[in-house]
Write a protein that holds these residues in place. Structure first.
Motif, short mmCIF file in Angstrom:
data_model
loop_
_atom_site.label_atom_id
_atom_site.label_comp_id
_atom_site.label_asym_id
_atom_site.label_seq_id
_atom_site.Cartn_x
_atom_site.Cartn_y
_atom_site.Cartn_z
N GLU A 30 -3.27 -12.95 2.35
CA GLU A 30 -3.75 -12.90 0.97
C GLU A 30 -4.57 -11.64 0.70
N HIS A 31 -5.34 -11.15 1.68
CA HIS A 31 -6.24 -10.02 1.45
C HIS A 31 -6.05 -8.86 2.42
N VAL A 32 -5.39 -9.08 3.52
CA VAL A 32 -5.25 -8.07 4.56
C VAL A 32 -3.80 -8.04 5.03
N MET A 33 -3.39 -6.94 5.63
CA MET A 33 -2.02 -6.86 6.14
C MET A 33 -1.98 -5.97 7.36
N PHE A 34 -0.91 -6.14 8.16
CA PHE A 34 -0.65 -5.17 9.21
C PHE A 34 0.76 -4.65 9.06
N THR A 35 0.97 -3.48 9.63
CA THR A 35 2.32 -2.96 9.75
C THR A 35 2.55 -2.60 11.21
N TYR A 36 3.66 -3.07 11.73
CA TYR A 36 4.15 -2.70 13.05
C TYR A 36 4.98 -1.46 12.78
N VAL A 37 4.57 -0.34 13.33
CA VAL A 37 5.19 0.95 13.00
C VAL A 37 5.91 1.50 14.22
N GLU A 38 7.19 1.83 14.04
CA GLU A 38 8.00 2.42 15.10
C GLU A 38 8.31 3.87 14.72
N LEU A 39 8.07 4.78 15.65
CA LEU A 39 8.34 6.20 15.43
C LEU A 39 9.29 6.69 16.52
N VAL A 40 10.41 7.28 16.12
CA VAL A 40 11.32 7.86 17.09
C VAL A 40 10.64 9.11 17.66
N PRO A 41 11.11 9.64 18.80
CA PRO A 41 10.49 10.84 19.35
C PRO A 41 10.39 11.97 18.32
N HIS A 42 9.21 12.55 18.24
CA HIS A 42 8.89 13.70 17.38
C HIS A 42 8.87 13.36 15.88
N ALA A 43 8.97 12.09 15.52
CA ALA A 43 8.88 11.71 14.10
C ALA A 43 7.48 12.01 13.59
N GLU A 44 7.39 12.28 12.29
CA GLU A 44 6.11 12.69 11.72
C GLU A 44 5.78 11.89 10.47
N VAL A 45 4.53 11.45 10.39
CA VAL A 45 3.97 10.90 9.16
C VAL A 45 3.14 12.04 8.57
N PRO A 46 3.59 12.63 7.45
CA PRO A 46 2.86 13.76 6.89
C PRO A 46 1.43 13.38 6.52
N VAL A 47 0.56 14.38 6.50
CA VAL A 47 -0.83 14.14 6.10
C VAL A 47 -0.83 13.59 4.67
N HIS A 48 -1.56 12.51 4.48
CA HIS A 48 -1.65 11.83 3.19
C HIS A 48 -2.97 11.08 3.14
N SER A 49 -3.26 10.47 2.02
CA SER A 49 -4.43 9.59 1.93
C SER A 49 -4.10 8.46 0.97
N HIS A 50 -4.87 7.39 1.08
CA HIS A 50 -4.73 6.23 0.21
C HIS A 50 -6.09 5.55 0.14
N PRO A 51 -6.32 4.70 -0.84
CA PRO A 51 -7.65 4.09 -0.98
C PRO A 51 -7.94 2.97 0.02
N HIS A 52 -6.95 2.57 0.80
CA HIS A 52 -7.11 1.44 1.72
C HIS A 52 -7.83 1.87 3.00
N GLU A 53 -8.69 1.00 3.51
CA GLU A 53 -9.25 1.20 4.84
C GLU A 53 -8.15 0.88 5.84
N GLN A 54 -8.07 1.65 6.93
CA GLN A 54 -7.01 1.48 7.91
C GLN A 54 -7.60 1.51 9.32
N ILE A 55 -7.13 0.59 10.14
CA ILE A 55 -7.47 0.56 11.57
C ILE A 55 -6.16 0.50 12.32
N GLY A 56 -6.03 1.30 13.37
CA GLY A 56 -4.77 1.34 14.11
C GLY A 56 -4.98 1.26 15.61
N LEU A 57 -3.91 0.83 16.29
CA LEU A 57 -3.90 0.69 17.74
C LEU A 57 -2.54 1.17 18.25
#
Length: 115
Positions: A30-57
């Motif tokens: 209802e208030h929080v979410m997670f995303t399981y993120v898979e990245l192939v070798p050398h894949a890139e998430v470009p620099v960006h920002s969003h208003p959400h607080e984020q914690i990752g592992l």
């Protein structure tokens, strides 16, 4: 209406590619979410920002992570926090990487991709 509980597996969550070689599998409460993120070798998430607080592992592989202009190589077991509005991005190393990202509040933009 009260929130409903869910049992699931990341293996069965639907996925969407949000950048070349970067696939997210979200699960939202209802208030929080997670995303399981898979990245192939050398894949890139470009620099960006969003208003959400984020914690990752990092669960598998390695990433070069940039948060607020600081770069670090992170490996399984390494974690990070990103306050809302702070620019950040990542690039996978030579092998597949898997990351668990948690967001508050929920990323409605991600959820709309699966509607």
């Amino acid at each position: 209406m009260p929130a409903k509980h869910v049992f699931t597996s990341v293996r069965t969550l639907p996925g969407k590619e949000i950048a070349k070689g970067v696939t997210i599998h979200p699960l939202a409460g209802e208030h929080v979410m997670f995303t399981y993120v898979e990245l192939v070798p050398h894949a890139e998430v470009p620099v960006h920002s969003h208003p959400h607080e984020q914690i990752g592992l990092v669960l598998e592989g390695e990433l070069e992570m940039e948060i607020g202009g600081e770069r670090r190589r992170i490996t399984p077991g390494d974690a990070y926090t990103i306050p809302g509005g702070v620019p950040h991005g990542a690039r996978a190393g030579a092998v597949r990487a898997v990351v668990l990202d948690i967001f508050h509040p929920r990323r409605e933009d991600y959820l709309k991709l699966f509607a």
